[in-house]
Enzyme design. Sequence first.
Site, PDB file in Angstrom:
ATOM      1  N   LYS A   1     -34.313   4.795  29.831  1.00 24.31           N
ATOM      2  CA  LYS A   1     -33.079   5.373  29.262  1.00 24.31           C
ATOM      3  C   LYS A   1     -31.995   5.522  30.333  1.00 24.31           C
ATOM      4  CE  LYS A   1     -35.132   5.686  25.282  1.00 24.31           C
ATOM      5  NZ  LYS A   1     -34.921   4.552  24.387  1.00 24.31           N
TER       6      LYS A   1
ATOM      7  N   GLY B   1     -54.980  -2.790  22.604  1.00 22.66           N
ATOM      8  CA  GLY B   1     -56.169  -3.213  23.350  1.00 22.66           C
ATOM      9  C   GLY B   1     -56.119  -2.812  24.806  1.00 22.66           C
TER      10      GLY B   1
ATOM     11  N   GLY C   1     -50.456  -7.960  28.208  1.00 26.12           N
ATOM     12  CA  GLY C   1     -49.891  -7.283  27.047  1.00 26.12           C
ATOM     13  C   GLY C   1     -48.692  -8.057  26.537  1.00 26.12           C
ATOM     14  N   VAL C   2     -48.004  -7.509  25.564  1.00 25.38           N
ATOM     15  CA  VAL C   2     -46.832  -8.205  25.046  1.00 25.38           C
ATOM     16  C   VAL C   2     -45.573  -7.529  25.577  1.00 25.38           C
ATOM     17  CG1 VAL C   2     -47.847  -9.167  22.976  1.00 25.38           C
ATOM     18  CG2 VAL C   2     -47.017  -6.835  22.935  1.00 25.38           C
ATOM     19  N   GLY C   3     -44.463  -8.227  25.504  1.00 24.10           N
ATOM     20  CA  GLY C   3     -43.187  -7.640  25.901  1.00 24.10           C
ATOM     21  C   GLY C   3     -42.569  -8.362  27.083  1.00 24.10           C
TER      22      GLY C   3
ATOM     23  N   ASN D   1     -46.010   3.022  19.912  1.00 27.40           N
ATOM     24  CA  ASN D   1     -46.745   2.010  19.145  1.00 27.40           C
ATOM     25  C   ASN D   1     -48.186   2.465  18.949  1.00 27.40           C
ATOM     26  OD1 ASN D   1     -44.425   0.322  19.268  1.00 27.40           O
ATOM     27  ND2 ASN D   1     -45.047  -0.337  21.307  1.00 27.40           N
TER      28      ASN D   1
ATOM     29  N   GLU E   1     -55.630 -10.876  24.243  1.00 25.34           N
ATOM     30  CA  GLU E   1     -55.540 -10.502  22.847  1.00 25.34           C
ATOM     31  C   GLU E   1     -54.542 -11.377  22.123  1.00 25.34           C
ATOM     32  OE1 GLU E   1     -55.664  -5.916  22.828  1.00 25.34           O
ATOM     33  OE2 GLU E   1     -53.825  -6.611  21.904  1.00 25.34           O
TER      34      GLU E   1
HETATM   35  O1  0RQ Z   1     -37.329   2.074  24.091  1.00 21.87           O
HETATM   36  O2  0RQ Z   1     -36.203   0.120  23.189  1.00 21.87           O
HETATM   37  O3  0RQ Z   1     -35.670   2.431  22.364  1.00 21.87           O
HETATM   38  O4  0RQ Z   1     -35.003   1.729  24.683  1.00 21.87           O
HETATM   39  O5  0RQ Z   1     -40.056   2.529  25.301  1.00 21.87           O
HETATM   40  O6  0RQ Z   1     -40.104   0.079  26.638  1.00 21.87           O
HETATM   41  O7  0RQ Z   1     -39.525  -0.851  28.846  1.00 21.87           O
HETATM   42  O8  0RQ Z   1     -38.960  -2.172  26.746  1.00 21.87           O
HETATM   43  O9  0RQ Z   1     -41.328  -1.904  27.603  1.00 21.87           O
HETATM   44  O10 0RQ Z   1     -41.686  -3.205  25.443  1.00 21.87           O
HETATM   45  O11 0RQ Z   1     -43.261  -3.318  27.430  1.00 21.87           O
HETATM   46  O12 0RQ Z   1     -43.140  -1.275  25.990  1.00 21.87           O
HETATM   47  C1  0RQ Z   1     -45.849   1.108  26.744  1.00 21.87           C
HETATM   48  C2  0RQ Z   1     -44.405   0.978  24.739  1.00 21.87           C
HETATM   49  C3  0RQ Z   1     -43.920  -0.423  26.767  1.00 21.87           C
HETATM   50  C4  0RQ Z   1     -45.892  -1.000  25.364  1.00 21.87           C
HETATM   51  C5  0RQ Z   1     -45.035   0.187  25.903  1.00 21.87           C
HETATM   52  C6  0RQ Z   1     -39.069   3.313  25.972  1.00 21.87           C
HETATM   53  C7  0RQ Z   1     -38.020   2.313  26.377  1.00 21.87           C
HETATM   54  C8  0RQ Z   1     -37.990   1.423  25.151  1.00 21.87           C
HETATM   55  C9  0RQ Z   1     -40.161   0.124  25.248  1.00 21.87           C
HETATM   56  P1  0RQ Z   1     -35.933   1.541  23.532  1.00 21.87           P
HETATM   57  P2  0RQ Z   1     -39.880  -1.258  27.471  1.00 21.87           P
HETATM   58  P3  0RQ Z   1     -42.351  -2.544  26.572  1.00 21.87           P
HETATM   59  C10 0RQ Z   1     -51.922  -5.584  24.340  1.00 21.87           C
HETATM   60  C11 0RQ Z   1     -51.712  -4.332  25.102  1.00 21.87           C
HETATM   61  C12 0RQ Z   1     -49.503   0.002  24.516  1.00 21.87           C
HETATM   62  C13 0RQ Z   1     -50.276  -1.128  23.867  1.00 21.87           C
HETATM   63  C14 0RQ Z   1     -50.724  -2.165  24.838  1.00 21.87           C
HETATM   64  C15 0RQ Z   1     -47.081  -0.541  24.529  1.00 21.87           C
HETATM   65  C16 0RQ Z   1     -39.440   1.370  24.744  1.00 21.87           C
HETATM   66  O13 0RQ Z   1     -46.361  -1.732  26.450  1.00 21.87           O
HETATM   67  O14 0RQ Z   1     -46.940  -0.267  23.347  1.00 21.87           O
HETATM   68  O15 0RQ Z   1     -50.620  -2.051  26.030  1.00 21.87           O
HETATM   69  N1  0RQ Z   1     -48.286  -0.436  25.157  1.00 21.87           N
HETATM   70  N2  0RQ Z   1     -51.235  -3.227  24.294  1.00 21.87           N
HETATM   71  O16 0RQ Z   1     -36.798   2.948  26.641  1.00 21.87           O
HETATM   72  C17 0RQ Z   1     -39.263   7.539  27.156  1.00 21.87           C
HETATM   73  C18 0RQ Z   1     -40.510   6.825  28.996  1.00 21.87           C
HETATM   74  C19 0RQ Z   1     -40.369   5.490  28.528  1.00 21.87           C
HETATM   75  C20 0RQ Z   1     -39.673   5.294  27.341  1.00 21.87           C
HETATM   76  C21 0RQ Z   1     -40.368   3.376  28.096  1.00 21.87           C
HETATM   77  N3  0RQ Z   1     -41.183   7.093  30.113  1.00 21.87           N
HETATM   78  N4  0RQ Z   1     -39.953   7.801  28.288  1.00 21.87           N
HETATM   79  N5  0RQ Z   1     -39.115   6.309  26.654  1.00 21.87           N
HETATM   80  N6  0RQ Z   1     -39.688   3.965  27.117  1.00 21.87           N
HETATM   81  N7  0RQ Z   1     -40.799   4.286  28.976  1.00 21.87           N
HETATM   82  C22 0RQ Z   1     -51.040  -5.806  23.114  1.00 21.87           C
HETATM   83  C23 0RQ Z   1     -51.644  -5.177  21.862  1.00 21.87           C
HETATM   84  O17 0RQ Z   1     -52.406  -4.298  21.918  1.00 21.87           O
HETATM   85  C24 0RQ Z   1     -51.244  -5.713  20.562  1.00 21.87           C
END
Ligand code: 0RQ
Length: 501
Positions: free
Chosen positions: A407, A387, A268-270, A383, A293
């Site tokens: 948080k 995928g 995934g991304v990030g 988001n 992807e």
């Molecule tokens: O929010 O930036 O406002 O603090 O979610 O979290 O930890 O920076 O992690 O950027 O990897 O995102 C699932 C969203 C994780 C992403 C998800 C809050 C956290 C932060 C981001 P702030 P992190 P990431 C191929 C695969 C679905 C699509 C996918 C995603 C923000 O991985 O969109 O997998 N996945 N695609 O603070 C409240 C919780 C939280 C929370 C995190 N439990 N409760 N807020 N956050 N956990 C790529 C494509 O498909 C294109």
Amino acid sequence: SAQRILCPRLRQRIMDADAAAALIPAGANVGMSGFTGAGYPKAVPQALAARMRAHHDHGEADRISIWTGASTAPELDGALAEVDGIELRLPYQSDPVCRQKINEGRMEYIDIHLSHVAPYAWAGFFGKLDVAVIEVAGITEQGELIPSSSIGNNKTWIDLADRVILEVNHGQSAGLDGMHDVYYGTALPPHRQPIPLTGPQQRIGERYLHCPPEKIIAVVETNAPDRNSRFSEPDEASRRIAGHLLEFFSREVDAGRLPANLLPLQSGVGNIANAVLAGLADGPFENLTAYTEVLQDGMLSLLKSGKLASASATAFSLSPDANRDLAEHIDFYRDRIVLRPQEISNHPEVIRRLGVIAMNGMIEADLYGNVNSTHVMGTRIMNGIGGSGDFARNGYLSVFMTPSTAKEGAISTIVPMVSHVDHTEHDVQIVVTEQGLADLRGLPPRERARRIIEHCAHPDFRPRLLDYFERASASGRGLHTPHLLSEALSWHERYEQTGRM
Ligand code: 0RQ
């Protein structure tokens, strides 16, 4: 335009973005290119947004529905959402303005598996596609379209739309020509045939996108970079998550369950995904492959170092530095990278056949391994599923990763029951946090719960999770997957009330 638009007939369609935007009627369904901030149209959406703002100022309705590949950028999603110009949006998005409008109920959003988008559109579930707006890297003399830095759903949008507007971006590397593999063999049942792809780097399609020239109503020239967001250096939690995962891979190789060069990787991304790729760069595995992807910076570094032999994806998602490197060494990368339509990059049949290792982020997981990837506190979209489901459901290994708290420690990402389910317990094999890794394969529910609590939960929340689980197990209710229904979502409720779980 002399070098990029070689087809004389299409040169006659060159116009500016305002004139092209005027050809998109209010209320239209518009298919746009763009995937994770790459290859999206840069000029027409902004011109359209300006028109919409003017119309809205005069009390006239002017909105469209937008279908894309995945997320785009401020110049597209941001600009159109800002003027309340999006009636409905699909699929994956990550734009802060869109997110806000969706969560305020002012924009409809359909979040579906990325591999399903093209077949759903073909089946007509979203209605008729009126216009496609597609960024390309150039147009050949014969009028064939050289794809840009992403393919996404472009083939499908061009095939389905009544009218097509092209943006030819002079800022994209001309050397992208030859990197793409556009497969034209998909069909709906009962006419489906096997996708003849048996190796991650194999080419089964065509170099260019095809479009009947009479459908092309406008060609707009641009010269602008992709979103190209900077990546932050992996933090400590991400590095530890990557460490647990790499140790696990080594154990799997030792146990004979993975070959020494692993299996095709999807990431995934990030931040965490980047840390895993950085870990692989320093790790013992050689001759890796990727069937994924999105190619982010880490994948390019792995290709460069020779650790990664080849990579298949549907889009790039690069920082400005990595994008410069790509352009400078485009011949090297073109030999090792294949960009495909997302219908193929994410195809369940291919992912299952190749035995992909799926590694994705998540918002939260519960005791039994159900995963929420999309909704904060069960209701607010972050988001979208992207995928992750295509890969998790069909991969050889499905891994979900997150820090154990969010948080600043107020939220436990391991909860009694997830507040929204994207990936069920049946599709989740490995859960990793900085605390450790839980291998859930082959375990019945109550053992999965003990393992997740022990290996993944943060020590601040571990005792309360164990307490919940033990009381649920002693409740005398169903003991296959024990729960206390009145408490199962109380952690989320407490967070909403007090700001802490
Ligand atoms: O929010 O930036 O406002 O603090 O979610 O979290 O930890 O920076 O992690 O950027 O990897 O995102 C699932 C969203 C994780 C992403 C998800 C809050 C956290 C932060 C981001 P702030 P992190 P990431 C191929 C695969 C679905 C699509 C996918 C995603 C923000 O991985 O969109 O997998 N996945 N695609 O603070 C409240 C919780 C939280 C929370 C995190 N439990 N409760 N807020 N956050 N956990 C790529 C494509 O498909 C294109």
